[in-house]
Design an enzyme around this catalytic site. Structure first.
Site, PDB file in Angstrom:
ATOM      1  N   SER A 100      -6.420 -19.655 -36.158  1.00  0.00           N
ATOM      2  CA  SER A 100      -7.383 -19.993 -37.204  1.00  0.00           C
ATOM      3  C   SER A 100      -6.696 -20.865 -38.243  1.00  0.00           C
ATOM      4  O   SER A 100      -5.487 -20.726 -38.487  1.00  0.00           O
ATOM      5  CB  SER A 100      -7.882 -18.700 -37.866  1.00  0.00           C
ATOM      6  N   TYR A 107      -6.318 -11.046 -42.659  1.00  0.00           N
ATOM      7  CA  TYR A 107      -6.706 -12.040 -41.656  1.00  0.00           C
ATOM      8  C   TYR A 107      -5.745 -13.238 -41.685  1.00  0.00           C
ATOM      9  O   TYR A 107      -5.208 -13.638 -40.647  1.00  0.00           O
ATOM     10  CB  TYR A 107      -8.148 -12.485 -41.913  1.00  0.00           C
TER      11      TYR A 107
HETATM   12  P1  NAP Z   1     -17.223 -12.122 -33.271  1.00  0.00           P
HETATM   13  O1  NAP Z   1     -18.479 -12.739 -32.804  1.00  0.00           O
HETATM   14  O2  NAP Z   1     -17.255 -11.181 -34.393  1.00  0.00           O
HETATM   15  O3  NAP Z   1     -16.513 -11.466 -32.005  1.00  0.00           O
HETATM   16  C1  NAP Z   1     -15.326 -10.731 -32.124  1.00  0.00           C
HETATM   17  C2  NAP Z   1     -15.028 -10.091 -30.802  1.00  0.00           C
HETATM   18  O4  NAP Z   1     -13.801  -9.340 -30.919  1.00  0.00           O
HETATM   19  C3  NAP Z   1     -16.111  -9.142 -30.346  1.00  0.00           C
HETATM   20  O5  NAP Z   1     -16.329  -9.288 -28.972  1.00  0.00           O
HETATM   21  C4  NAP Z   1     -15.510  -7.780 -30.640  1.00  0.00           C
HETATM   22  O6  NAP Z   1     -15.999  -6.824 -29.717  1.00  0.00           O
HETATM   23  C5  NAP Z   1     -14.029  -8.051 -30.373  1.00  0.00           C
HETATM   24  N1  NAP Z   1     -13.153  -7.057 -30.960  1.00  0.00           N
HETATM   25  C6  NAP Z   1     -13.006  -6.736 -32.262  1.00  0.00           C
HETATM   26  N2  NAP Z   1     -12.136  -5.743 -32.386  1.00  0.00           N
HETATM   27  C7  NAP Z   1     -11.707  -5.418 -31.139  1.00  0.00           C
HETATM   28  C8  NAP Z   1     -10.809  -4.462 -30.612  1.00  0.00           C
HETATM   29  N3  NAP Z   1     -10.154  -3.590 -31.405  1.00  0.00           N
HETATM   30  N4  NAP Z   1     -10.607  -4.415 -29.282  1.00  0.00           N
HETATM   31  C9  NAP Z   1     -11.277  -5.267 -28.470  1.00  0.00           C
HETATM   32  N5  NAP Z   1     -12.140  -6.184 -28.898  1.00  0.00           N
HETATM   33  C10 NAP Z   1     -12.360  -6.257 -30.221  1.00  0.00           C
HETATM   34  O7  NAP Z   1     -16.195 -13.250 -33.722  1.00  0.00           O
HETATM   35  P2  NAP Z   1     -15.765 -14.657 -33.097  1.00  0.00           P
HETATM   36  O8  NAP Z   1     -16.051 -15.664 -34.136  1.00  0.00           O
HETATM   37  O9  NAP Z   1     -16.294 -14.842 -31.737  1.00  0.00           O
HETATM   38  O10 NAP Z   1     -14.187 -14.437 -33.072  1.00  0.00           O
HETATM   39  C11 NAP Z   1     -13.402 -14.591 -31.910  1.00  0.00           C
HETATM   40  C12 NAP Z   1     -12.004 -15.031 -32.321  1.00  0.00           C
HETATM   41  O11 NAP Z   1     -12.087 -16.317 -32.943  1.00  0.00           O
HETATM   42  C13 NAP Z   1     -11.323 -14.127 -33.344  1.00  0.00           C
HETATM   43  O12 NAP Z   1      -9.964 -14.003 -33.028  1.00  0.00           O
HETATM   44  C14 NAP Z   1     -11.499 -14.881 -34.640  1.00  0.00           C
HETATM   45  O13 NAP Z   1     -10.516 -14.548 -35.582  1.00  0.00           O
HETATM   46  C15 NAP Z   1     -11.369 -16.300 -34.148  1.00  0.00           C
HETATM   47  N6  NAP Z   1     -11.921 -17.311 -35.064  1.00  0.00           N
HETATM   48  C16 NAP Z   1     -13.254 -17.339 -35.367  1.00  0.00           C
HETATM   49  C17 NAP Z   1     -13.734 -18.299 -36.243  1.00  0.00           C
HETATM   50  C18 NAP Z   1     -15.186 -18.388 -36.609  1.00  0.00           C
HETATM   51  O14 NAP Z   1     -15.534 -19.228 -37.472  1.00  0.00           O
HETATM   52  N7  NAP Z   1     -16.078 -17.625 -35.993  1.00  0.00           N
HETATM   53  C19 NAP Z   1     -12.858 -19.234 -36.814  1.00  0.00           C
HETATM   54  C20 NAP Z   1     -11.504 -19.188 -36.495  1.00  0.00           C
HETATM   55  C21 NAP Z   1     -11.050 -18.213 -35.606  1.00  0.00           C
HETATM   56  P3  NAP Z   1     -16.247  -5.267 -30.018  1.00  0.00           P
HETATM   57  O15 NAP Z   1     -16.627  -5.145 -31.457  1.00  0.00           O
HETATM   58  O16 NAP Z   1     -17.312  -4.926 -29.048  1.00  0.00           O
HETATM   59  O17 NAP Z   1     -14.949  -4.601 -29.688  1.00  0.00           O
END
Ligand code: NAP
Length: 254
Positions: A143, A156
């Site tokens: 990120s 984070y």
């Molecule tokens: P999201 O829609 O909130 O999805 C997060 C995922 O992580 C969900 O599938 C959740 O599933 C899983 N998760 C959370 N805690 C977990 C655990 N303890 N064990 C296993 N799975 C777990 O968010 P996203 O935006 O797709 O994020 C995906 C990645 O992209 C993350 O690493 C995030 O930091 C990164 N990212 C996102 C953005 C953005 O703007 N969205 C920007 C930069 C980086 P469960 O809750 O079912 O376990």
């Protein structure tokens, strides 16, 4: 036929957002995928959707903050598909959003355990197998927050910064073994994470308009590209979707 056809991949955090889109993208390229997350019904549903579209997919519940879960996940992939070519360390959380001075030490630590130690656990469990295969790709989802401090996001920002360094350290250790490690910084993506960020009202990211965020299918496409031979020269690097060169190379027109 896509060059990744017949390979096997694990995607953590595949119950929704970037992880779910990545599982669909890889499966569409002929990769057998294991969708991992804590929400069993969601990963089962996503795997079923992939199978109905002709792909090979399984759902395995896993909490990445528990090493034994991650070990079992890797073993499951090896015993089911006889191989594990790709690991996408994508699972992550943004909550709790708030100031350090009022943070709950247990909750703060648990978020860091997911965002940082979860990535280490994936590397630790997957590397021996990949090194014995002399083949494998691991992509850690990074990120921009790794490099820009943001109010209310201390766990984070710190855990993404730690993950960026972990990627570089791991790359040094695997270089020449046939294993490639990358980090992908996706920019801001329209997922549940951004909904939570907006609701917090803290820091400039929460003020962004929903239309500023990209579709999760774009990072998914970038991940597919990073797994291909065309991306080899970026091994060990953190590539960003904000970088026009990377978007061009990944075939992304945002
Ligand atoms: P999201 O829609 O909130 O999805 C997060 C995922 O992580 C969900 O599938 C959740 O599933 C899983 N998760 C959370 N805690 C977990 C655990 N303890 N064990 C296993 N799975 C777990 O968010 P996203 O935006 O797709 O994020 C995906 C990645 O992209 C993350 O690493 C995030 O930091 C990164 N990212 C996102 C953005 C953005 O703007 N969205 C920007 C930069 C980086 P469960 O809750 O079912 O376990």
């Amino acid at each position: 036929m896509h060059e990744l056809h017949g390979q096997a991949a694990i995607i953590t955090g595949a119950s929704r957002g970037i992880g779910a889109a990545t599982a669909a993208e890889l499966a569409n390229a002929g990769v057998s995928v294991i969708l991992a997350a804590r929400s069993e019904s969601d990963i089962r549903h996503n795997a079923q959707m992939i199978r109905e579209s002709g792909g090979q997919a399984e759902a395995v519940t896993c909490d990445v903050s528990k090493y034994k879960d991650v070990q079992a996940l890797i073993s499951h992939c090896e015993s089911t598909f006889g191989r594990m070519d790709i690991l996408i360390n994508n699972a992550g959380v943004i909550e709790p959003i708030g100031h350090l001075a009022t943070s709950d030490p247990d909750v703060w630590s648990h978020a860091a355990d997911i965002n940082f130690k979860g990535v280490y656990f994936g590397l630790r469990a997957a590397l021996p197998l990949m090194q014995s295969q002399q083949k494998g790709t691991i992509i850690n989802i990074g990120s921009g927050a790794a490099h820009s401090p943001l109010e209310g996001w201390s766990h984070y920002c710190a855990s993404k910064a730690a993950t960026a360094m972990l990627t570089k350290c791991a790359h040094k250790e695997v270089s020449g073994t046939g294993v490639r490690i990358f980090s992908l910084s996706p920019g801001t993506v329209a997922t549940e994470m951004q909904v939570l960020i907006k609701a917090s009202g803290i820091n400039p990211v929460s003020q962004m308009d929903e239309s500023d965020h990209i579709d999760p299918r774009w990072p998914a496409k970038a991940i597919l590209w990073l797994c291909s031979e065309d991306a080899v020269e970026f091994s060990g690097e953190e590539v960003s979707l904000r970088d026009e060169l990377i978007r061009k190379r990944a075939g992304i027109e945002i």
